[in-house]
Motif scaffolding. Structure first.
Motif, PDB file in Angstrom:
ATOM      1  N   GLY A 101       3.835 -11.422  -9.078  1.00  0.00           N
ATOM      2  CA  GLY A 101       3.836 -10.317 -10.021  1.00  0.00           C
ATOM      3  C   GLY A 101       3.239  -9.049  -9.448  1.00  0.00           C
ATOM      4  O   GLY A 101       3.086  -8.046 -10.163  1.00  0.00           O
ATOM      5  N   ALA A 102       2.905  -9.059  -8.148  1.00  0.00           N
ATOM      6  CA  ALA A 102       2.359  -7.867  -7.472  1.00  0.00           C
ATOM      7  C   ALA A 102       3.142  -7.641  -6.189  1.00  0.00           C
ATOM      8  O   ALA A 102       3.491  -8.610  -5.488  1.00  0.00           O
ATOM      9  N   PRO A 103       3.436  -6.376  -5.870  1.00  0.00           N
ATOM     10  CA  PRO A 103       4.242  -6.113  -4.655  1.00  0.00           C
ATOM     11  C   PRO A 103       3.504  -6.514  -3.382  1.00  0.00           C
ATOM     12  O   PRO A 103       2.328  -6.194  -3.208  1.00  0.00           O
ATOM     13  N   HIS A 104       4.216  -7.226  -2.507  1.00  0.00           N
ATOM     14  CA  HIS A 104       3.693  -7.635  -1.210  1.00  0.00           C
ATOM     15  C   HIS A 104       4.677  -7.236  -0.103  1.00  0.00           C
ATOM     16  O   HIS A 104       5.893  -7.204  -0.340  1.00  0.00           O
ATOM     17  N   VAL A 105       4.160  -6.972   1.067  1.00  0.00           N
ATOM     18  CA  VAL A 105       4.994  -6.624   2.222  1.00  0.00           C
ATOM     19  C   VAL A 105       4.681  -7.569   3.371  1.00  0.00           C
ATOM     20  O   VAL A 105       3.572  -8.115   3.469  1.00  0.00           O
ATOM     21  N   ARG A 106       5.672  -7.756   4.205  1.00  0.00           N
ATOM     22  CA  ARG A 106       5.505  -8.544   5.427  1.00  0.00           C
ATOM     23  C   ARG A 106       5.221  -7.585   6.580  1.00  0.00           C
ATOM     24  O   ARG A 106       5.940  -6.614   6.793  1.00  0.00           O
ATOM     25  N   LEU A 142       0.849  -1.183   0.000  1.00  0.00           N
ATOM     26  CA  LEU A 142       0.000   0.000   0.000  1.00  0.00           C
ATOM     27  C   LEU A 142       0.883   1.232   0.000  1.00  0.00           C
ATOM     28  O   LEU A 142       1.989   1.212   0.561  1.00  0.00           O
ATOM     29  N   PRO A 143       0.436   2.319  -0.662  1.00  0.00           N
ATOM     30  CA  PRO A 143       1.237   3.550  -0.656  1.00  0.00           C
ATOM     31  C   PRO A 143       1.594   3.970   0.772  1.00  0.00           C
ATOM     32  O   PRO A 143       0.731   3.982   1.664  1.00  0.00           O
ATOM     33  N   GLY A 144       2.865   4.261   0.992  1.00  0.00           N
ATOM     34  CA  GLY A 144       3.334   4.652   2.320  1.00  0.00           C
ATOM     35  C   GLY A 144       4.018   3.535   3.074  1.00  0.00           C
ATOM     36  O   GLY A 144       4.682   3.772   4.096  1.00  0.00           O
ATOM     37  N   ASP A 145       3.886   2.284   2.640  1.00  0.00           N
ATOM     38  CA  ASP A 145       4.575   1.165   3.295  1.00  0.00           C
ATOM     39  C   ASP A 145       6.087   1.311   3.130  1.00  0.00           C
ATOM     40  O   ASP A 145       6.575   1.807   2.115  1.00  0.00           O
ATOM     41  N   ASP A 146       6.808   0.878   4.135  1.00  0.00           N
ATOM     42  CA  ASP A 146       8.269   0.923   4.098  1.00  0.00           C
ATOM     43  C   ASP A 146       8.779  -0.091   3.079  1.00  0.00           C
ATOM     44  O   ASP A 146       8.450  -1.282   3.154  1.00  0.00           O
ATOM     45  N   ILE A 147       9.578   0.370   2.123  1.00  0.00           N
ATOM     46  CA  ILE A 147      10.102  -0.499   1.077  1.00  0.00           C
ATOM     47  C   ILE A 147      10.947  -1.627   1.653  1.00  0.00           C
ATOM     48  O   ILE A 147      11.075  -2.702   1.070  1.00  0.00           O
ATOM     49  N   ARG A 148      11.504  -1.389   2.866  1.00  0.00           N
ATOM     50  CA  ARG A 148      12.348  -2.412   3.479  1.00  0.00           C
ATOM     51  C   ARG A 148      11.552  -3.620   3.949  1.00  0.00           C
ATOM     52  O   ARG A 148      12.118  -4.677   4.221  1.00  0.00           O
TER      53      ARG A 148
END
Length: 342
Positions: A101-106, A84-90
């Protein structure tokens, strides 16, 4: 190497008599000699002015390379979700991102608590002081401040309170009643100390307490040892290394300045618990020998910082305990700023 001598309460130096109470004195007769459960409970307010979090000021004893040794609470995996916009890229999970094929974050959440275990020394060797308070009183005060701080942070706190022959085991709990129970046990053992008690009985109790702590603190505890470390040896260092391998560990070394600030004259009685010798402080050879002994012992204890990575906090029984902890943990200046604003 085990410390070969112990300083008992028979000093006749011109600096004035130690704070030792006579054998017949009651526990509440002399402040600084004994401490009560009510005294320790009253330190709750002072515990608001410091913490053990990993982000420490640069002048804190926990700053720099030792900051990682007090990690605070860990992180617990909660979920994997689309970016989601604003999530830390790290926090991006690149493997899942590549596969879908879609960005996911932990997403992680802070662990709910961290058990804290206090080892509080109330052996006969702690029943010594030449100013303000006995080492045993300073140790009790430090334990109370840490216990209250831990409870304020929402963590569980327990303790091993050890005397010369045995110790009390209070498992970590998260409640005000548990803290008061722990402080009551500390005060009880503190008030059992007497100037006429047999000396030299508890040399191995430090290692026994550490052995028990190593069995209790399997991982991710904060273990705080509050002691003068009298009787420490190679086994002590090995036990500290074992505990520190899986937990955070702090060593609070309680000391009295008398041995490092000897008066120019007078007599000093030193004992190993069975034999004793009277030393004349006016002789240069005696003063050099005592200074060498104190310096070697101090170096050995403070080398633990580098040998096993354990932060060491020197706590003087001659000064108020709470301001020292604030200073050692680097929060004294912040406390003063709040005081000026008030």
């Amino acid at each position: 190497m085990r410390s070969p001598t112990r300083l008992h309460l028979a000093s006749r130096a011109r600096a004035g008599p130690p704070l030792a109470a006579p054998a017949v004195a009651g526990p509440a007769t002399r402040p600084g000699v004994y401490v009560s459960a009510a005294d320790l409970a009253a330190l709750e307010i002072a515990a608001r002015d410091f913490h053990f979090l990993p982000r420490q000021p640069v002048h804190s004893v926990l700053a720099g390379r030792h900051a990682s040794k007090v990690r605070g609470r860990g992180l617990e995996f909660e979920e994997l979700r689309p970016y989601l916009p604003g999530d830390d890229i790290r926090s991006m999970d690149w493997r899942v991102t590549a596969r879908t094929g879609a960005p996911h974050v932990r997403v992680y959440s802070e662990e709910k608590d961290r058990p804290v275990l206090l080892l509080v020394d109330q052996r006969m060797n702690m029943f010594f002081g030449t100013r303000r308070a006995m080492k045993s009183v300073s140790a009790a005060e430090a334990a109370a401040l840490v216990a209250w701080r831990v409870l304020m942070d929402g963590d569980r706190v327990g303790g091993l309170v050890f005397g010369d022959t045995d110790f009390s085991d209070l498992r970590p709990q998260r409640s005000r009643e548990a803290v008061l129970h722990l402080l009551g046990e500390v005060a009880h053992r503190n008030q059992l100390l007497r100037a006429d008690a047999p000396a030299g009985r508890g040399g191995d109790q430090l290692n026994r307490a550490l052995q028990h702590a190593a069995r209790l603190a399997h991982h991710d505890h904060l273990v705080v040892v509050i002691s003068d470390f009298d009787g420490h040896d190679a086994m002590t260092r090995d036990l500290l290394t074992r505990i520190a391998a899986r937990n955070d560990l702090l060593a609070v070394i309680v000391h009295d300045p008398f041995m490092s600030e000897l008066p120019p004259a007078g007599d000093l009685v030193v004992s190993d618990g069975e034999l004793q010798v009277e030393l004349g402080l006016g002789r240069d050879a005696v003063r050099r020998g005592i200074a060498s002994f104190v310096d070697a012992r101090s170096r050995e204890l403070f080398e633990w910082r580098h040998l096993i990575g354990v932060p060491v906090l020197p706590l003087s029984a001659a000064e108020e305990t709470a301001p020292q902890l604030r200073r050692l943990l680097g929060q004294d200046s912040a406390h003063m700023r709040r005081g000026r604003r008030a």
